[in-house]
Design a protein around this motif. Structure first.
Motif, mmCIF file in Angstrom:
data_model
loop_
_atom_site.group_PDB
_atom_site.id
_atom_site.type_symbol
_atom_site.label_atom_id
_atom_site.label_comp_id
_atom_site.label_asym_id
_atom_site.label_seq_id
_atom_site.Cartn_x
_atom_site.Cartn_y
_atom_site.Cartn_z
ATOM 1 N N ARG A 1 -8.817 -1.806 2.439
ATOM 2 C CA ARG A 1 -9.167 -2.726 1.357
ATOM 3 C C ARG A 1 -7.913 -3.373 0.749
ATOM 4 N NH1 ARG A 1 -11.191 0.544 -2.261
ATOM 5 N NH2 ARG A 1 -9.578 0.162 -3.826
ATOM 6 N N VAL A 2 -6.905 -2.537 0.449
ATOM 7 C CA VAL A 2 -5.670 -3.039 -0.175
ATOM 8 C C VAL A 2 -4.967 -4.059 0.736
ATOM 9 C CG1 VAL A 2 -3.332 -2.375 -0.914
ATOM 10 C CG2 VAL A 2 -5.298 -1.012 -1.634
ATOM 11 N N ALA B 1 0.828 -1.213 0.000
ATOM 12 C CA ALA B 1 0.000 0.000 0.000
ATOM 13 C C ALA B 1 0.862 1.262 0.000
ATOM 14 C CB ALA B 1 -0.914 -0.010 1.220
ATOM 15 N N ALA B 2 2.147 1.090 -0.356
ATOM 16 C CA ALA B 2 3.096 2.210 -0.283
ATOM 17 C C ALA B 2 2.592 3.444 -1.028
ATOM 18 C CB ALA B 2 4.451 1.774 -0.833
ATOM 19 N N HIS B 3 1.854 3.241 -2.140
ATOM 20 C CA HIS B 3 1.388 4.365 -2.964
ATOM 21 C C HIS B 3 0.355 5.235 -2.233
ATOM 22 C CE1 HIS B 3 -1.352 0.986 -3.486
ATOM 23 N NE2 HIS B 3 -2.283 1.834 -3.897
ATOM 24 N N PHE C 1 3.257 5.436 9.903
ATOM 25 C CA PHE C 1 2.963 6.032 8.603
ATOM 26 C C PHE C 1 1.980 7.192 8.761
ATOM 27 C CE2 PHE C 1 0.082 2.484 9.400
ATOM 28 C CZ PHE C 1 -1.167 3.071 9.239
ATOM 29 N N SER C 2 1.893 8.019 7.723
ATOM 30 C CA SER C 2 0.842 9.045 7.675
ATOM 31 C C SER C 2 0.191 8.977 6.296
ATOM 32 C CB SER C 2 1.423 10.436 7.946
ATOM 33 O OG SER C 2 2.497 10.689 7.071
ATOM 34 N N LEU C 3 -1.103 9.316 6.245
ATOM 35 C CA LEU C 3 -1.820 9.274 4.968
ATOM 36 C C LEU C 3 -3.019 10.215 5.001
ATOM 37 C CD1 LEU C 3 -3.881 5.933 4.501
ATOM 38 C CD2 LEU C 3 -3.358 6.918 6.715
ATOM 39 N N PRO C 4 -3.526 10.617 3.808
ATOM 40 C CA PRO C 4 -4.707 11.481 3.771
ATOM 41 C C PRO C 4 -5.927 10.712 4.287
ATOM 42 C CG PRO C 4 -3.581 11.413 1.625
ATOM 43 C CD PRO C 4 -3.012 10.318 2.467
ATOM 44 N N TYR C 5 -6.828 11.435 4.965
ATOM 45 C CA TYR C 5 -8.020 10.792 5.546
ATOM 46 C C TYR C 5 -8.823 10.011 4.510
ATOM 47 C CZ TYR C 5 -7.062 13.479 9.754
ATOM 48 O OH TYR C 5 -6.456 13.990 10.876
ATOM 49 N N GLU C 6 -8.919 10.579 3.301
ATOM 50 C CA GLU C 6 -9.779 9.942 2.283
ATOM 51 C C GLU C 6 -9.184 8.640 1.736
ATOM 52 O OE1 GLU C 6 -7.417 13.276 0.290
ATOM 53 O OE2 GLU C 6 -8.567 12.996 2.143
ATOM 54 N N ARG C 7 -7.955 8.307 2.212
ATOM 55 C CA ARG C 7 -7.314 7.082 1.728
ATOM 56 C C ARG C 7 -7.404 5.921 2.727
ATOM 57 N NH1 ARG C 7 -2.900 8.081 -2.262
ATOM 58 N NH2 ARG C 7 -4.101 8.286 -4.157
ATOM 59 N N ILE C 8 -8.013 6.196 3.893
ATOM 60 C CA ILE C 8 -8.025 5.174 4.957
ATOM 61 C C ILE C 8 -8.787 3.924 4.535
ATOM 62 C CG2 ILE C 8 -8.791 4.656 7.323
ATOM 63 C CD1 ILE C 8 -8.205 7.626 7.986
ATOM 64 N N GLU C 9 -9.982 4.116 3.961
ATOM 65 C CA GLU C 9 -10.779 2.955 3.544
ATOM 66 C C GLU C 9 -10.054 2.140 2.476
ATOM 67 O OE1 GLU C 9 -15.011 3.483 2.552
ATOM 68 O OE2 GLU C 9 -15.054 5.006 4.137
ATOM 69 N N ALA D 1 -3.669 -9.642 1.972
ATOM 70 C CA ALA D 1 -3.377 -10.501 3.131
ATOM 71 C C ALA D 1 -3.166 -11.973 2.757
ATOM 72 C CB ALA D 1 -4.479 -10.357 4.183
ATOM 73 N N PRO D 2 -4.005 -12.548 1.853
ATOM 74 C CA PRO D 2 -3.800 -13.969 1.517
ATOM 75 C C PRO D 2 -2.427 -14.244 0.900
ATOM 76 C CG PRO D 2 -5.942 -13.210 0.722
ATOM 77 C CD PRO D 2 -5.197 -11.999 1.183
#
Length: 320
Positions: A189-190, A161-163, A177-185, A195-196
């Motif tokens: 998902r990513v 999810a580095a991007h 890490f830090s990220l924009p709020y709109e990217r949390i969901e 995970a598998p």
């Protein structure tokens, strides 16, 4: 010359901090460093006032050092309160969405969480569920998070999810890490989609005792003998003791039955303390298996040796 001077200069702050935390200056254990002194110094950075710890440790003046140590202790208390209020939010969150705890990664975000204690919170979730944890809280302009894992490389886990991150880094067991709020969901998902592909088998949270002892062997002398192996920490774990079929007596509860104190037959002079597991001491507790370690406890100026219970198995569980 200079080196000696520098060391001496640093002493007032260190002594003042030990005094403020009610620790005995000439009888410190590895646990005092890891659980009292370290977290207090660490609290300055977590609570956004790193200079406080630096000023304390470089202070020349015992008077100034005492004032700074009191301030740092108060700041650490605030950090502990923040951890507690965050824990309440997280508990409620997972009670509302219990399915989230069945997934291979424990992912937690809530807009009411307060910043500064994400590492502690992530570690507690890791201990509770035995799975890698990604914990996120609001922190001003960006959301900030911590990832924790044991036997899982969380840096590699976050790599897919580095991007999405503004920045991320750390080491295999702990990353931030830090990220924009709109990217949390999208992050959730990513991670779950990938995970598998990762080896995320839950790690066993089972404790392996080092010593099997009888109740009458649990005493002050044993504590003094085990102290010879200090300092305990990674690579030299604190000795874990198992007592099988202990008879519990004199149970008293603290904090709405959250914690319990008790004694066991055969080891009269040592008190047993079960933090956060008072609920396990209800009903008939005649015979239990206990795993834990001996520790020194200082309360209101009095020092006593107690047995810190890490694991309880009641007779009912033993039969099952």
């Amino acid at each position: 010359g200079m080196a000696g001077k520098r060391v001496r200069r640093g002493v007032p702050g260190y002594r003042a901090l030990i005094g403020a935390l009610d620790l005995p200056e000439f009888d410190l254990t590895g646990r005092d460093l890891a659980w009292s002194i370290g977290p207090a110094i660490n609290a300055a950075g977590r609570m956004g006032n790193t200079a406080l710890a630096l000023d304390l440790l470089t202070s020349d003046s015992p008077v100034e050092a005492e004032r700074l140590a009191r301030e740092l202790k108060a700041l650490n208390k605030k950090r502990q309160e923040r951890t507690r209020s965050n824990e309440r939010i997280v508990t409620e969150h997972f009670e509302t969405f219990p399915e989230k705890t069945d997934r291979p990664i424990i992912f937690c975000y809530h807009e009411s969480l307060e910043p500064g204690v994400s590492g502690i919170m992530a570690t507690r979730l890791l201990e509770k569920y035995g799975k890698p944890v990604v914990y996120i809280n609001p922190d001003g302009k960006w959301a900030k998070g911590s990832a924790r894992g044991e036997g899982h490389n969380v840096l590699e886990m976050l790599d897919c999810a580095a991007h999405l991150f503004i920045q991320f880094g750390g080491h295999p067991e702990a990353a931030g890490f830090s990220l924009p709020y709109e990217r949390i969901e999208e992050l959730e998902r990513v991670l779950l989609e990938n995970a598998p592909l990762m080896d995320l088998e839950p790690v066993s949270t089972e404790l392996r005792p080092h010593l099997d002892l009888l109740p009458e062997q649990i005493n002050r002398r044993l504590y003094d003998e085990l102290r010879q192996m200090e300092p305990f920490g990674p690579g030299n774990p604190e000795p874990l003791i198992r007592i099988t079929g202990a008879q519990v007596t004199d149970v008293t509860y603290m904090k709405d039955k959250l914690h319990a104190r008790f004694r066991i037959k055969g080891s009269r002079d040592i008190e047993f303390v079960a933090w956060r597991r008072g609920a396990e001491f209800g009903g008939n507790m005649e015979r239990v298996d206990l795993i834990g370690s001996l520790e020194r406890s200082i309360f209101a100026g009095r020092t006593r040796i107690q047995f810190r219970v890490e694991h309880v198995k009641t007779a009912a569980m033993l039969v099952a």
